[in-house]
Design an enzyme around this catalytic site. Structure first.
Site, short mmCIF file in Angstrom:
data_model
loop_
_atom_site.label_atom_id
_atom_site.label_comp_id
_atom_site.label_asym_id
_atom_site.label_seq_id
_atom_site.Cartn_x
_atom_site.Cartn_y
_atom_site.Cartn_z
N LYS A 185 0.82 -1.21 0.00
CA LYS A 185 0.00 0.00 0.00
C LYS A 185 0.86 1.26 0.00
O LYS A 185 0.58 2.22 -0.73
CB LYS A 185 -0.94 -0.01 1.21
CG LYS A 185 -2.05 -1.06 1.12
CD LYS A 185 -2.96 -0.99 2.34
CE LYS A 185 -4.17 -1.91 2.17
NZ LYS A 185 -3.80 -3.32 2.07
N THR A 195 12.21 4.47 4.65
CA THR A 195 11.15 4.80 5.60
C THR A 195 10.44 3.54 6.07
O THR A 195 9.33 3.59 6.57
CB THR A 195 10.11 5.76 4.98
OG1 THR A 195 9.61 5.18 3.77
CG2 THR A 195 10.72 7.11 4.68
N ARG A 224 12.07 -0.21 7.52
CA ARG A 224 12.68 -0.78 8.71
C ARG A 224 14.19 -0.58 8.64
O ARG A 224 14.80 -0.78 7.60
CB ARG A 224 12.34 -2.27 8.84
CG ARG A 224 10.91 -2.55 9.25
CD ARG A 224 10.65 -2.11 10.69
NE ARG A 224 9.27 -2.36 11.12
CZ ARG A 224 8.31 -1.46 11.09
NH1 ARG A 224 8.56 -0.25 10.60
NH2 ARG A 224 7.10 -1.75 11.53
N ASP A 269 14.31 7.47 7.90
CA ASP A 269 13.35 7.71 8.99
C ASP A 269 13.43 6.57 10.00
O ASP A 269 12.75 6.60 11.01
CB ASP A 269 11.93 7.82 8.43
CG ASP A 269 10.93 8.22 9.50
OD1 ASP A 269 11.13 9.28 10.13
OD2 ASP A 269 9.96 7.46 9.73
N GLU A 280 17.68 1.88 16.48
CA GLU A 280 16.92 3.05 16.91
C GLU A 280 16.25 2.88 18.26
O GLU A 280 15.84 3.86 18.89
CB GLU A 280 15.85 3.39 15.88
CG GLU A 280 14.71 2.38 15.78
CD GLU A 280 13.65 2.81 14.78
OE1 GLU A 280 12.49 2.93 15.20
OE2 GLU A 280 13.97 3.00 13.60
N HIS A 316 11.80 8.36 13.03
CA HIS A 316 10.67 7.45 12.85
C HIS A 316 9.33 8.20 12.97
O HIS A 316 8.44 7.83 13.73
CB HIS A 316 10.71 6.31 13.88
CG HIS A 316 10.03 5.06 13.41
ND1 HIS A 316 10.59 3.81 13.54
CD2 HIS A 316 8.84 4.87 12.78
CE1 HIS A 316 9.77 2.90 13.04
NE2 HIS A 316 8.70 3.53 12.56
N GLN A 317 9.22 9.26 12.18
CA GLN A 317 8.02 10.09 12.22
C GLN A 317 7.18 10.00 10.96
O GLN A 317 6.16 10.70 10.84
CB GLN A 317 8.40 11.56 12.47
CG GLN A 317 9.06 12.26 11.27
CD GLN A 317 9.33 13.72 11.53
OE1 GLN A 317 10.27 14.06 12.23
NE2 GLN A 317 8.53 14.61 10.94
N ALA A 318 7.56 9.14 10.03
CA ALA A 318 6.83 9.08 8.76
C ALA A 318 5.35 8.75 8.98
O ALA A 318 4.48 9.24 8.26
CB ALA A 318 7.47 8.07 7.82
#
Length: 329
Positions: free
Chosen positions: A154, A232, A234, A258, A263, A295-297
């Protein structure tokens, strides 16, 4: 149903409490992550709700089973942090959010591409200091560039739609073909074709044993010199030391991240008053052509609403013994 949340933030509480009006579960929020030292906090709770950096390995799952947990509800799409075999053996069901807002991650992917290309982050800082020089800010037209997308789920599909709107030629790799992607003009290609032909490569595939360190020195050697690499998805899709070597030799011309393999000890926390001990991460930050977001996507209002709705519905379905359409096995 009694549900304990690990690694929760203020925004989690806001959206989950709002949607819980339709479910009436008993929600308890902790800001600590799930691991062997915190699993006992789930005592007397039937379900735990976890996020991407929580640890649900074999040992943790056994601890959860011992205190009566019957359901692990992931408020994310990825489930590589859960030992599914151990969960099945312990009789714990695992559910996830397979899709929330693909637009959130796809649009952030384009934000990274455009920022790296046109250097808007550097221009912003210059102008604030009264420096209006254009030296070092030159970019390129996205129109006509070849972009390779690895993963056409998706998010990958929406990313392809946006890129086609910019006039890019889009190559795609996935284990299955999608008629909608073909109709919009995505050219299904092998990984080698994507590596050798793409000006920009963006990762949108899940993390599995087969995709771990997919981007390594062998893959990079096949890429165009000066390629832009975006992740964006893993962090562990990329072998970071190999990417750093390619940045040093300028084989990789731009890197937008991202996500980051290690992390869990960094992202979602304010570490501005601390000395970051991760030397690899700090080396990445030293490059002027590297852009990292924490990690804000996924972080849009639409996505958080969707995550809360699907997660709480998953929990309600389990409580009411309905079919778990979002079960992970």
């Amino acid at each position: 149903m009694q549900v304990i949340f690990f690694s929760s933030k203020t925004y989690d509480r806001q959206f989950f409490q709002s949607d819980n009006q339709h479910h009436s579960h008993e929600l308890y929020f902790l800001d600590v992550p799930l691991h062997t030292g915190t699993a006992s906090l789930a005592t007397n709770y039937q379900a735990v709700c976890i996020f991407v950096n929580d640890v649900a390995n074999k040992e943790v799952i056994q601890q959860l089973a011992d205190v009566g947990v019957k359901l692990i509800a992931l408020r994310c799409a990825g489930y590589n942090n859960v030992d599914l075999a151990a969960a099945a053996q312990a009789g714990i069901q695992v559910v996830r959010v397979p899709a929330y807002s693909p637009y959130s991650v796809a649009e952030h992917t384009l934000a990274l591409i455009l920022t790296l290309n046109r250097k808007t982050h550097r221009a912003y800082n210059r102008v604030k200091e009264g420096n209006f020089s254009l030296n070092g800010l030159m970019g390129f037209d996205l129109h006509g560039k070849t972009v390779g997308l690895i993963g056409l789920g998706k998010i990958g599909k929406v990313t392809a739609q946006i890129l086609k709107g910019f006039g890019c030629q889009v190559l795609g790799y996935d284990v299955a073909t999608d008629q909608e992607c073909e109709q919009m003009g995505v050219v299904y290609s092998s990984l080698d074709e994507i590596y050798t032909q793409s000006d920009i490569i963006s990762l949108h595939c899940p993390l599995t044993p087969q995709t771990r360190h997919l981007i390594n020195r062998n893959a990079i050697a096949k890429m165009k010199r000066g390629v832009m690499l975006i992740n964006t998805s893993r962090g562990a899709l990329i072998d970071t030391p190999d990417v750093i070597e390619a940045l040093k030799t300028e084989h990789i011309g731009y890197l937008g991240l991202d996500v980051y393999e290690e992390e869990a000890d960094l992202f979602f926390e304010d570490l501005s008053e601390k000395v970051i001990q991760d030397d690899i991460f700090m080396r990445l930050l030293s490059f002027p052509n590297v852009l990292i977001t924490g990690h804000q996507a996924f972080f849009t209002r639409n996505a958080l609403q969707g995550i809360a709705q699907v997660t709480l519905q998953n929990i309600s379905d389990f409580e009411q013994q309905k079919a778990l359409v979002n079960a992970v096995r």
